[in-house]
Enzyme design. Structure first.
Site, PDB file in Angstrom:
ATOM      1  N   ARG A 207       8.231  54.865  -8.406  1.00 53.72           N
ATOM      2  CA  ARG A 207       7.747  54.976  -7.035  1.00 53.72           C
ATOM      3  C   ARG A 207       8.304  53.788  -6.259  1.00 53.72           C
ATOM      4  O   ARG A 207       8.493  52.704  -6.811  1.00 53.72           O
ATOM      5  CB  ARG A 207       6.220  54.945  -6.972  1.00 53.72           C
ATOM      6  CG  ARG A 207       5.521  56.071  -7.715  1.00 53.72           C
ATOM      7  CD  ARG A 207       4.012  55.905  -7.626  1.00 53.72           C
ATOM      8  NE  ARG A 207       3.285  56.987  -8.295  1.00 53.72           N
ATOM      9  CZ  ARG A 207       2.872  56.952  -9.548  1.00 53.72           C
ATOM     10  NH1 ARG A 207       3.096  55.871 -10.297  1.00 53.72           N
ATOM     11  NH2 ARG A 207       2.221  57.965 -10.079  1.00 53.72           N
ATOM     12  N   LYS A 231       0.072  53.285 -10.161  1.00 56.27           N
ATOM     13  CA  LYS A 231      -1.189  53.593  -9.480  1.00 56.27           C
ATOM     14  C   LYS A 231      -2.366  53.298 -10.391  1.00 56.27           C
ATOM     15  O   LYS A 231      -2.311  53.527 -11.600  1.00 56.27           O
ATOM     16  CB  LYS A 231      -1.217  55.071  -9.074  1.00 56.27           C
ATOM     17  CG  LYS A 231      -0.390  55.407  -7.841  1.00 56.27           C
ATOM     18  CD  LYS A 231      -0.625  56.854  -7.448  1.00 56.27           C
ATOM     19  CE  LYS A 231       0.087  57.189  -6.147  1.00 56.27           C
ATOM     20  NZ  LYS A 231      -0.158  58.592  -5.749  1.00 56.27           N
ATOM     21  N   HIS A 302      11.612  58.531  -2.431  1.00 53.03           N
ATOM     22  CA  HIS A 302      10.922  59.568  -3.198  1.00 53.03           C
ATOM     23  C   HIS A 302      11.859  60.720  -3.559  1.00 53.03           C
ATOM     24  O   HIS A 302      11.660  61.394  -4.578  1.00 53.03           O
ATOM     25  CB  HIS A 302       9.713  60.081  -2.426  1.00 53.03           C
ATOM     26  CG  HIS A 302       8.517  60.287  -3.302  1.00 53.03           C
ATOM     27  ND1 HIS A 302       7.753  59.250  -3.785  1.00 53.03           N
ATOM     28  CD2 HIS A 302       7.965  61.413  -3.811  1.00 53.03           C
ATOM     29  CE1 HIS A 302       6.776  59.723  -4.539  1.00 53.03           C
ATOM     30  NE2 HIS A 302       6.887  61.038  -4.572  1.00 53.03           N
ATOM     31  N   ARG A 305      13.381  59.817  -6.704  1.00 50.54           N
ATOM     32  CA  ARG A 305      12.402  60.031  -7.780  1.00 50.54           C
ATOM     33  C   ARG A 305      12.381  61.513  -8.175  1.00 50.54           C
ATOM     34  O   ARG A 305      12.336  61.855  -9.361  1.00 50.54           O
ATOM     35  CB  ARG A 305      11.036  59.559  -7.296  1.00 50.54           C
ATOM     36  CG  ARG A 305       9.860  59.760  -8.271  1.00 50.54           C
ATOM     37  CD  ARG A 305       8.658  59.002  -7.712  1.00 50.54           C
ATOM     38  NE  ARG A 305       7.376  59.466  -8.230  1.00 50.54           N
ATOM     39  CZ  ARG A 305       6.792  59.009  -9.339  1.00 50.54           C
ATOM     40  NH1 ARG A 305       7.413  58.113 -10.090  1.00 50.54           N
ATOM     41  NH2 ARG A 305       5.613  59.461  -9.712  1.00 50.54           N
ATOM     42  N   HIS A 328       2.444  60.162 -13.898  1.00 48.73           N
ATOM     43  CA  HIS A 328       1.453  61.115 -13.390  1.00 48.73           C
ATOM     44  C   HIS A 328       0.245  61.146 -14.325  1.00 48.73           C
ATOM     45  O   HIS A 328       0.401  61.291 -15.536  1.00 48.73           O
ATOM     46  CB  HIS A 328       2.050  62.520 -13.291  1.00 48.73           C
ATOM     47  CG  HIS A 328       3.026  62.685 -12.179  1.00 48.73           C
ATOM     48  ND1 HIS A 328       3.928  63.729 -12.112  1.00 48.73           N
ATOM     49  CD2 HIS A 328       3.249  61.928 -11.070  1.00 48.73           C
ATOM     50  CE1 HIS A 328       4.653  63.619 -11.021  1.00 48.73           C
ATOM     51  NE2 HIS A 328       4.259  62.538 -10.374  1.00 48.73           N
ATOM     52  N   TYR A 337       7.723  70.604 -10.465  1.00 47.00           N
ATOM     53  CA  TYR A 337       9.129  70.696 -10.853  1.00 47.00           C
ATOM     54  C   TYR A 337       9.424  71.908 -11.730  1.00 47.00           C
ATOM     55  O   TYR A 337      10.550  72.052 -12.200  1.00 47.00           O
ATOM     56  CB  TYR A 337       9.555  69.430 -11.608  1.00 47.00           C
ATOM     57  CG  TYR A 337       9.410  68.172 -10.799  1.00 47.00           C
ATOM     58  CD1 TYR A 337      10.277  67.894  -9.747  1.00 47.00           C
ATOM     59  CD2 TYR A 337       8.388  67.260 -11.060  1.00 47.00           C
ATOM     60  CE1 TYR A 337      10.136  66.756  -8.989  1.00 47.00           C
ATOM     61  CE2 TYR A 337       8.241  66.115 -10.308  1.00 47.00           C
ATOM     62  CZ  TYR A 337       9.113  65.863  -9.271  1.00 47.00           C
ATOM     63  OH  TYR A 337       8.973  64.735  -8.518  1.00 47.00           O
TER      64      TYR A 337
END
Length: 358
Positions: A207, A231, A302, A305, A328, A337
């Protein structure tokens, strides 16, 4: 708002300034050191590891609701008032994705008040968000990524050649020459940084917030991976490709020449944070896209990414592996995806099935 799939309950990493009201009037009350909003933000920070960008997004969204509700307080809103607020957002022209994200923030806030005994009910529990399709992420082709990376390295090499050609002998250096040399060194540092960032983004799927905040120690790591804090302050190992290592070494040489070795950040600047900002990284990539003959609207950190994930899947990587590499929390986020997997499966059936048409 980024195109990456977001968890059901939570704002995007970088939040949204859309519709953010000035901090005055009723918002002063809810932004004080006490009150329901402060308690909610404390919970997000302490229990869920919410970062500054996440907390700012919650604060902006709930402040906007408080401005709409006034003089009724934020904690006393009923379902009809919140429904009217969502209708107001649509009337302002906000996209369905933005309204859905705002509703997610409100649901979390009122669920927290109910769970903690600050309310006897949850007024947001019965509300439904707007219908919205889930757009596929923008993805560059392998050829486009290659052109982008080649352009980044070419620009840096040209800047280094110009700097070396303009320095001359030590006895010939005048003040104007010295000034030009400092400017050339600053430009070389910038271009080496951009090349390093592009290589890291595509090689590891970071990220942009993770990339710009990499510590200087990341460059001193031995081995094939670096440790990244993502995150929720969760740590994960991300791979370093050979080209990414080479680009990092070239950047570190320019960094040393600029006298920035003492900085704690890998990509230091004079910004308030001490490192390159997300916005600056995005601007640098759009500038690079123009130089490479690509549409700047197609490129962002992004998007690289997304290219990392999509290209891995297209070449046979397992979805769970890509989930881990992207950081994730839930594989459902990575499933955006699966269109890549669908195409690969169709190709395999067409090429390998014994009864497929010649």
């Amino acid at each position: 708002m980024s195109s990456e799939g977001l968890p059901q309950d939570g704002p995007p990493e970088n939040g949204s300034s859309e519709g953010a009201p000035p901090e005055k009037g009723p918002s002063r009350k809810i932004l004080s050191a006490s009150g329901p909003l402060a308690l909610f933000l404390d919970m997000q920070a302490i229990e869920r590891g919410g970062g500054p960008n996440t907390l700012d997004a919650y604060r902006r969204d709930l402040t906007d609701l408080a401005e709409f509700l006034a003089p009724v307080s934020l904690a006393e809103a009923d379902t009809s008032a919140i429904r009217a607020y969502l209708a107001e957002l649509s009337a302002r022209g906000f996209a369905a994705t933005t309204v859905a994200r705002r509703l997610s923030a409100l649901r979390q806030f009122y669920r927290f008040l109910f769970a903690e005994g600050h309310r006897a009910d949850d007024p947001a529990a019965v509300l439904e968000g707007p219908k919205r399709g889930r757009p596929l992420p923008k993805v560059l082709s392998v050829a486009e990524v290659t052109r982008l990376i080649d352009t980044a390295h070419s620009r840096a090499a040209q800047a280094e050649a110009s700097l070396n050609a303009g320095q001359g002998g030590e006895g010939q250096r005048t003040e104007p020459v010295a000034v030009a040399a400092r400017a050339g060194l600053a430009e070389l540092l910038r271009l080496r940084r951009i090349a390093c960032m592009v290589e890291l983004l595509y090689a590891s799927g970071l990220r942009v917030s993770e990339l710009v905040a990499l510590p200087a120690a990341a460059a001193r790591a031995q081995g094939e991976a670096i440790l990244v804090t993502g995150k929720g302050r969760k740590e994960r190992l991300v791979p370093l490709s050979g080209p990414a290592k080479v680009a990092m070494l070239a950047f570190l040489a320019a960094r040393r020449a600029a006298g920035l070795e003492a900085s704690r950040w890998l990509f230091p600047t004079g910004s308030e944070s001490g490192h390159v900002t997300r916005q600056q990284a995005a601007r640098d990539l759009k500038e690079l896209a123009l130089a490479a003959g690509l549409d700047p609207a197609k490129l962002s950190p992004h998007v690289l990414r997304h290219a990392f994930a999509s290209h891995l899947l297209a070449h046979g990587a397992d979805l769970r592996v890509v989930q881990t590499l992207l950081g994730h929390a839930d594989v459902s986020t990575t499933q955006i995806y699966t269109h890549v997997l669908d195409e690969r499966l169709k190709s395999m059936v067409r090429d390998l099935h014994p009864l497929s048409d010649e």
